[in-house]
Scaffold this active site. Structure first.
Site, short mmCIF file in Angstrom:
data_model
loop_
_atom_site.label_atom_id
_atom_site.label_comp_id
_atom_site.label_asym_id
_atom_site.label_seq_id
_atom_site.Cartn_x
_atom_site.Cartn_y
_atom_site.Cartn_z
CD GLU A 124 -0.21 0.53 1.66
OE1 GLU A 124 -0.88 0.43 2.87
OE2 GLU A 124 0.21 1.39 1.16
CG HIS A 183 9.60 -20.61 5.99
ND1 HIS A 183 8.79 -21.37 6.66
CD2 HIS A 183 10.47 -21.76 5.36
CE1 HIS A 183 8.67 -22.73 6.37
NE2 HIS A 183 9.95 -22.79 5.55
CE LYS A 185 5.91 6.23 4.66
NZ LYS A 185 4.70 6.18 5.70
CB SER A 244 2.86 10.95 4.08
OG SER A 244 2.50 11.38 5.45
#
Ligand code: ARG
Length: 470
Positions: free
Chosen positions: A297, A163, A290, A284
């Site tokens: 992704e 979980h 970043k 970024s």
């Protein structure tokens, strides 16, 4: 494409007075997609022509001319001069038309006892067989990268989650090997598919077989198929081999996506378990700090594209009466796309996993949080105090509440705190509360202990033919 330019070029044009409209041509032509099967198409034609000659259906001289012409076409394909013409609709008619230009009349005999319906699906089975082999090879490469990381981090303790809540300490090696196992089943599914699809549709002709005395065993063997397909209607209309390939790819891509999701989590500042190399990170345009895991992704997103390609093909096939219908032409754009996407995802994942670095200290610290050794404490009570597990679970629960109240973790409770809940406890209990002890203790077959992980790494190293890491 101007209509008059196409005039007279349709091979099936005998009964038509007018040329198809431009839009008709656009919706009908598949050459931009099926040109990828040019090699398979030529191989199929070679086998078919040899068989026709062997059976005395065409002369040996015609066969020679056909084979020589096909040699020339292979050379043109190789050097990029083969003319792919949209007005010739698909790869089959492009090859045949070029052959006609090169050798003249014998080219017209090649299509005896054959139809584009059996031709296309022969090509497509051959192409898919090759693509499956390539996908399996790529998966093995990724497994290799994962096994190497597993070997390097066999004893690196991290939190294991259920979980996404801290559950029990596990080792990063064990975590990596979980994906190696998944990928092995993926590879096995692709292998099953390759085996099942390996039957030859060639000779089914349009749908009903042919009156010519062809030898389907001969063409099947020449193309590396195990046998000819036994039913001509099935042969030209079956696409379950492509569905199976897409389903298997979709499952494999789902596994890549789960790993991708973990990479996204692990490389966040909040987890900080891992760092992607510069090659596999992106910056970024506004936030200089970043390091984004874009490839991971995109793998997550692309897994859905592949699942969509499966669903699209299933939709195209599910309501088709036997035998061939043109709906089946769109099987290839879906299948090629899925294999391309999958190949790209596996390569990106392999690159990421070859160069990712793990922050063992951060992982260890995270593993110690969230009462991760509570089960070890309960097990200790069962083992040492002969307590029934249910009671041990209860006692441990009370100790967790106590620790929570004090704002500490289980190993930081004092012995007297412990004894206030279970009087028989001694200092010995603390020996089972470290994350290392917890991980080390789970030596059951398939367990997370570094001992088991190291064994598995050795087995996989051998199985995948990797360089031993010792
Ligand atoms: N380009 C077609 C396809 O990919 C070849 C088969 C065409 N057959 C036909 N009967 N029109 O399906």
């Amino acid at each position: 494409m101007a209509k008059d330019k196409a005039k007279g070029q349709q091979m099936w044009g005998g009964r038509f007075a007018a040329q198809p409209s431009d839009i008709m041509q656009s919706i009908n032509a598949s050459i931009d997609v099926d040109r990828r099967m040019v090699r398979e198409d030529i191989a199929g034609s070679r086998a078919h022509a040899d068989m026709l000659a062997e059976q005395g259906i065409i002369t040996e001289a015609d066969n020679q001319a056909i084979q020589t012409g096909l040699d020339q076409i292979v050379a043109e394909v190789q050097d990029g001069t083969f003319p792919y013409r949209v007005e010739l609709e698909d790869i089959h008619m492009n090859v045949e038309a070029r052959l006609k230009e090169l050798i003249g009349e014998p080219a017209g005999r090649l299509h005896t006892a054959r139809s584009r319906n059996d031709q296309v699906v022969t090509d497509f089975r051959l192409w898919t067989r090759g693509a499956l082999t390539e996908a399996k090879r790529a998966i093995a490469g990724l497994q290799g990268a994962l096994v190497k990381q597993a070997g390097a981090h066999a004893d690196a303790v991290m939190p294991g989650f259920t979980h996404l809540q801290t559950a029990q300490p596990v080792t990063m090696g064990h975590h990596m090997l979980a994906y190696v196992e998944m990928l092995e089943r993926d590879s096995s599914r692709l292998g099953d598919c390759a085996q099942r699809l390996n039957e030859s549709p060639l000779g089914a002709a349009a749908l009903a077989g042919t009156g010519f005395t062809i030898d389907r065993d001969m063409t099947a063997e020449a193309l590396g198929f195990d046998r000819p397909m036994a039913n001509s209607l099935d042969a030209v209309s079956a696409r379950d081999f492509a569905l199976e390939a897409l389903a298997a790819l979709s499952i494999a891509a789902t596994h890549l996506s789960r790993l991708a999701e973990e990479i996204v989590l692990w490389s966040s500042a909040q987890f900080a378990f891992a760092r992607l190399s510069d090659e596999w990170s992106t910056g970024s345009s506004i936030m200089p700090q970043k390091r984004n895991p874009d490839a991971a992704e995109l793998i997550r997103a692309k897994a859905s594209l592949i699942a969509g390609q499966y669903i699209s093909l299933q939709g195209a096939v599910k309501a088709l009466p036997l035998a061939y219908a043109k709906d089946l032409q769109d099987d290839k754009v879906l299948t090629f796309g899925a294999f391309d996407t999958f190949g790209l995802c596996v390569q990106a994942m392999t690159g990421m996993m070859q160069t990712i670095t793990f922050n063992r200290e951060t992982m260890r610290a995270a593993a110690a949080k969230g009462f991760s050794t509570a089960t070890d404490l309960a097990d200790y009570l069962v083992r040492e105090m002969k307590m029934p597990f249910r009671d041990a679970h209860h006692v441990t629960g009370s100790l967790v509440v106590l620790a929570e109240k004090q704002g500490c973790d289980l190993p930081e409770l004092s012995l007297s705190d412990m004894q206030s809940v279970e009087a028989r406890l001694t200092n010995d209990v603390f020996s089972v509360l470290t994350v290392e002890a917890s991980a080390l203790s789970r030596q059951s077959y398939g367990g997370t202990s570094p001992i088991r992980v190291t064994e598995q790494v050795a087995q996989w190293t051998q199985r995948l033919g990797l360089e031993s890491q010792s």
